[in-house]
Design an enzyme around this catalytic site. Structure first.
Site, PDB file in Angstrom:
ATOM      1  N   GLU A 194     -10.382  -9.959   3.577  1.00 15.74           N
ATOM      2  CA  GLU A 194      -9.091  -9.582   4.162  1.00 15.74           C
ATOM      3  C   GLU A 194      -9.314  -9.475   5.666  1.00 15.74           C
ATOM      4  O   GLU A 194     -10.024  -8.584   6.142  1.00 15.74           O
ATOM      5  CB  GLU A 194      -8.595  -8.255   3.583  1.00 15.74           C
ATOM      6  CG  GLU A 194      -7.228  -7.872   4.158  1.00 15.74           C
ATOM      7  CD  GLU A 194      -6.700  -6.554   3.590  1.00 15.74           C
ATOM      8  OE1 GLU A 194      -6.973  -6.235   2.409  1.00 15.74           O
ATOM      9  OE2 GLU A 194      -6.020  -5.839   4.348  1.00 15.74           O
ATOM     10  N   ARG A 223      -9.398   7.898  -0.972  1.00 21.01           N
ATOM     11  CA  ARG A 223     -10.442   8.189   0.022  1.00 21.01           C
ATOM     12  C   ARG A 223     -11.469   9.138  -0.567  1.00 21.01           C
ATOM     13  O   ARG A 223     -11.182   9.868  -1.513  1.00 21.01           O
ATOM     14  CB  ARG A 223      -9.807   8.806   1.270  1.00 21.01           C
ATOM     15  CG  ARG A 223      -9.113   7.768   2.113  1.00 21.01           C
ATOM     16  CD  ARG A 223      -8.558   8.374   3.381  1.00 21.01           C
ATOM     17  NE  ARG A 223      -8.249   7.313   4.321  1.00 21.01           N
ATOM     18  CZ  ARG A 223      -9.052   6.917   5.304  1.00 21.01           C
ATOM     19  NH1 ARG A 223     -10.202   7.535   5.517  1.00 21.01           N
ATOM     20  NH2 ARG A 223      -8.708   5.930   6.098  1.00 21.01           N
ATOM     21  N   HIS A 225       0.960   6.274   1.706  1.00 24.37           N
ATOM     22  CA  HIS A 225       1.735   7.213   2.514  1.00 24.37           C
ATOM     23  C   HIS A 225       2.717   8.039   1.683  1.00 24.37           C
ATOM     24  O   HIS A 225       3.147   9.109   2.116  1.00 24.37           O
ATOM     25  CB  HIS A 225       2.419   6.502   3.675  1.00 24.37           C
ATOM     26  CG  HIS A 225       1.420   5.985   4.657  1.00 24.37           C
ATOM     27  ND1 HIS A 225       0.668   6.835   5.444  1.00 24.37           N
ATOM     28  CD2 HIS A 225       0.995   4.743   4.937  1.00 24.37           C
ATOM     29  CE1 HIS A 225      -0.176   6.113   6.169  1.00 24.37           C
ATOM     30  NE2 HIS A 225       0.006   4.841   5.882  1.00 24.37           N
ATOM     31  N   ARG A 235      -7.716  12.733   0.347  1.00 22.03           N
ATOM     32  CA  ARG A 235      -6.697  13.380   1.182  1.00 22.03           C
ATOM     33  C   ARG A 235      -5.272  12.956   0.793  1.00 22.03           C
ATOM     34  O   ARG A 235      -4.323  13.650   1.085  1.00 22.03           O
ATOM     35  CB  ARG A 235      -6.943  13.142   2.658  1.00 22.03           C
ATOM     36  CG  ARG A 235      -6.673  11.730   3.129  1.00 22.03           C
ATOM     37  CD  ARG A 235      -6.480  11.707   4.637  1.00 22.03           C
ATOM     38  NE  ARG A 235      -7.701  11.473   5.340  1.00 22.03           N
ATOM     39  CZ  ARG A 235      -7.816  10.605   6.358  1.00 22.03           C
ATOM     40  NH1 ARG A 235      -6.783   9.910   6.770  1.00 22.03           N
ATOM     41  NH2 ARG A 235      -8.951  10.442   6.975  1.00 22.03           N
ATOM     42  N   ASN A 237       0.854  -1.190   0.000  1.00 24.62           N
ATOM     43  CA  ASN A 237       0.000   0.000   0.000  1.00 24.62           C
ATOM     44  C   ASN A 237       0.896   1.249   0.000  1.00 24.62           C
ATOM     45  O   ASN A 237       1.707   1.434   0.909  1.00 24.62           O
ATOM     46  CB  ASN A 237      -0.900  -0.033   1.244  1.00 24.62           C
ATOM     47  CG  ASN A 237      -1.823   1.156   1.290  1.00 24.62           C
ATOM     48  OD1 ASN A 237      -1.383   2.290   1.074  1.00 24.62           O
ATOM     49  ND2 ASN A 237      -3.088   0.936   1.571  1.00 24.62           N
ATOM     50  N   THR A 239      -7.862   3.055   8.412  1.00 28.78           N
ATOM     51  CA  THR A 239      -9.066   2.249   8.566  1.00 28.78           C
ATOM     52  C   THR A 239      -9.062   1.608   9.952  1.00 28.78           C
ATOM     53  O   THR A 239      -8.079   1.007  10.350  1.00 28.78           O
ATOM     54  CB  THR A 239      -9.093   1.139   7.486  1.00 28.78           C
ATOM     55  OG1 THR A 239      -8.742   1.720   6.239  1.00 28.78           O
ATOM     56  CG2 THR A 239     -10.450   0.497   7.395  1.00 28.78           C
ATOM     57  N   GLU A 253      -8.455  -0.008  -2.465  1.00 27.94           N
ATOM     58  CA  GLU A 253      -9.243  -0.033  -1.237  1.00 27.94           C
ATOM     59  C   GLU A 253     -10.250   1.086  -1.357  1.00 27.94           C
ATOM     60  O   GLU A 253      -9.890   2.197  -1.780  1.00 27.94           O
ATOM     61  CB  GLU A 253      -8.347   0.278  -0.037  1.00 27.94           C
ATOM     62  CG  GLU A 253      -7.675  -0.910   0.547  1.00 27.94           C
ATOM     63  CD  GLU A 253      -6.727  -0.498   1.650  1.00 27.94           C
ATOM     64  OE1 GLU A 253      -6.909   0.568   2.267  1.00 27.94           O
ATOM     65  OE2 GLU A 253      -5.789  -1.253   1.869  1.00 27.94           O
ATOM     66  N   HIS A 302      -5.633   3.538  -1.711  1.00 29.11           N
ATOM     67  CA  HIS A 302      -6.954   3.800  -1.132  1.00 29.11           C
ATOM     68  C   HIS A 302      -7.351   5.237  -1.460  1.00 29.11           C
ATOM     69  O   HIS A 302      -7.026   6.156  -0.705  1.00 29.11           O
ATOM     70  CB  HIS A 302      -6.882   3.584   0.386  1.00 29.11           C
ATOM     71  CG  HIS A 302      -8.183   3.802   1.099  1.00 29.11           C
ATOM     72  ND1 HIS A 302      -8.351   3.508   2.432  1.00 29.11           N
ATOM     73  CD2 HIS A 302      -9.381   4.283   0.685  1.00 29.11           C
ATOM     74  CE1 HIS A 302      -9.591   3.793   2.799  1.00 29.11           C
ATOM     75  NE2 HIS A 302     -10.236   4.286   1.757  1.00 29.11           N
ATOM     76  N   HIS A 360      -3.188  -5.027   7.949  1.00 33.15           N
ATOM     77  CA  HIS A 360      -3.302  -3.938   8.913  1.00 33.15           C
ATOM     78  C   HIS A 360      -2.324  -4.110  10.069  1.00 33.15           C
ATOM     79  O   HIS A 360      -2.352  -5.094  10.783  1.00 33.15           O
ATOM     80  CB  HIS A 360      -4.713  -3.766   9.484  1.00 33.15           C
ATOM     81  CG  HIS A 360      -5.056  -2.316   9.609  1.00 33.15           C
ATOM     82  ND1 HIS A 360      -4.599  -1.554  10.656  1.00 33.15           N
ATOM     83  CD2 HIS A 360      -5.728  -1.489   8.792  1.00 33.15           C
ATOM     84  CE1 HIS A 360      -5.012  -0.322  10.482  1.00 33.15           C
ATOM     85  NE2 HIS A 360      -5.689  -0.242   9.364  1.00 33.15           N
TER      86      HIS A 360
END
Ligand code: PXP
Length: 244
Positions: free
Chosen positions: A152, A46, A11, A50, A8, A102, A71, A44, A192
């Site tokens: 998941e 959003r 970031h 963001r 992922n 999440t 995601e 992801h 996660h």
């Protein structure tokens, strides 16, 4: 076979958006992830955009040579977006604006009728659908009843456990729930809070197909570079396989 790794890269976009610059570019990050041996890349977008922007997703879809997972919140607008992108897979997550990341799995049980039509639109488009889910039998069974391919399992409680006994208890729950999902015919992924110290045990579970990891890899990349950070996580997954 060790489980596969989807990285992922949200970031990277978080860092870029903190200054509204053109860098660092998640598209460049995805190239380095592939060079490090990532089997997939996850983003992801959003609802408030963001971090990951629509432009990132479209370029990733055009340029990635490994599967792209989106995601996303299960809303009509996000489903419309996913149908434009046509990623390899969509992982459905709950989304709250104030959260840092999440916080829980999607609550499915009792909401099947509401969720079904949106999920069906994704399935009809040939997209693999995964539901990010708490490690609970009734939620997993409800996900299966919706016709999705994958769950998941939320590994946050395992990752956040403070004491070894608590971690062991949460690990056993994840183990049982990956087996439960697999026995229902679902692919069992995990994700996660997984990092270089706590992933080997989880990845050793025979039912686990894909490990989804973000924050720890991007953090490690600050010091060793992204390609190496991904390669080191791949090594963790390979070691986990030797535990059998
Ligand atoms: N899987 C899901 C469904 C997530 O929402 C996230 C966080 O974006 C991850 C995996 C990756 O979690 P982490 O960044 O803690 O590795």
């Amino acid at each position: 076979m060790p489980p596969k790794l989807s990285v992922n890269i949200d970031h990277v976009a978080t860092l870029r958006q903190s200054r509204n610059t053109l860098y660092p570019d998640p598209v460049h990050a995805a190239v380095l992830c592939q060079l490090g041996g990532a089997d997939g890349v996850t983003v992801h977008p959003r609802e408030d955009r963001r971090h990951i922007q629509d432009r990132d997703v479209f370029i990733l879809k055009q340029t990635l040579q490994v599967p792209l997972t989106l995601e996303m919140a299960l809303t009509p607008a996000m489903v419309d977006f996913a149908l434009q992108v046509k990623p390899f897979a969509c992982t459905l997550v709950p989304e709250a604006r104030e959260e840092k990341t999440t916080e829980s799995g999607l609550m499915v049980k009792g909401r099947e009728e509401k969720l079904q039509p949106l999920i069906q639109r994704l399935l009809d488009a040939g997209i693999f659908v995964s539901i990010f889910i708490d490690a609970l039998e009734d939620q997993i069974a409800a996900a299966q009843s919706l016709g999705v391919h994958t769950v998941e399992i939320h590994t946050g409680p395992y990752a956040l456990a403070q004491k070894p006994a608590e971690a062991q208890r949460e690990f056993q729950i994840v183990r049982k729930m990956t087996e439960f999902a697999s026995n229902l015919g679902l692919t069992a992924n995990v994700g996660h809070g997984l990092h270089y110290q706590n992933t080997e045990l989880i990845a050793s579970l025979p039912a686990v197909a894909w490990v989804h990891t973000g924050h720890s890899i991007i953090s490690h990349a600050v010091f060793v570079g992204l390609e190496r950070a991904v390669r080191e996580m791949k090594e963790v997954l390979s070691r986990s396989h030797l535990m059998h």
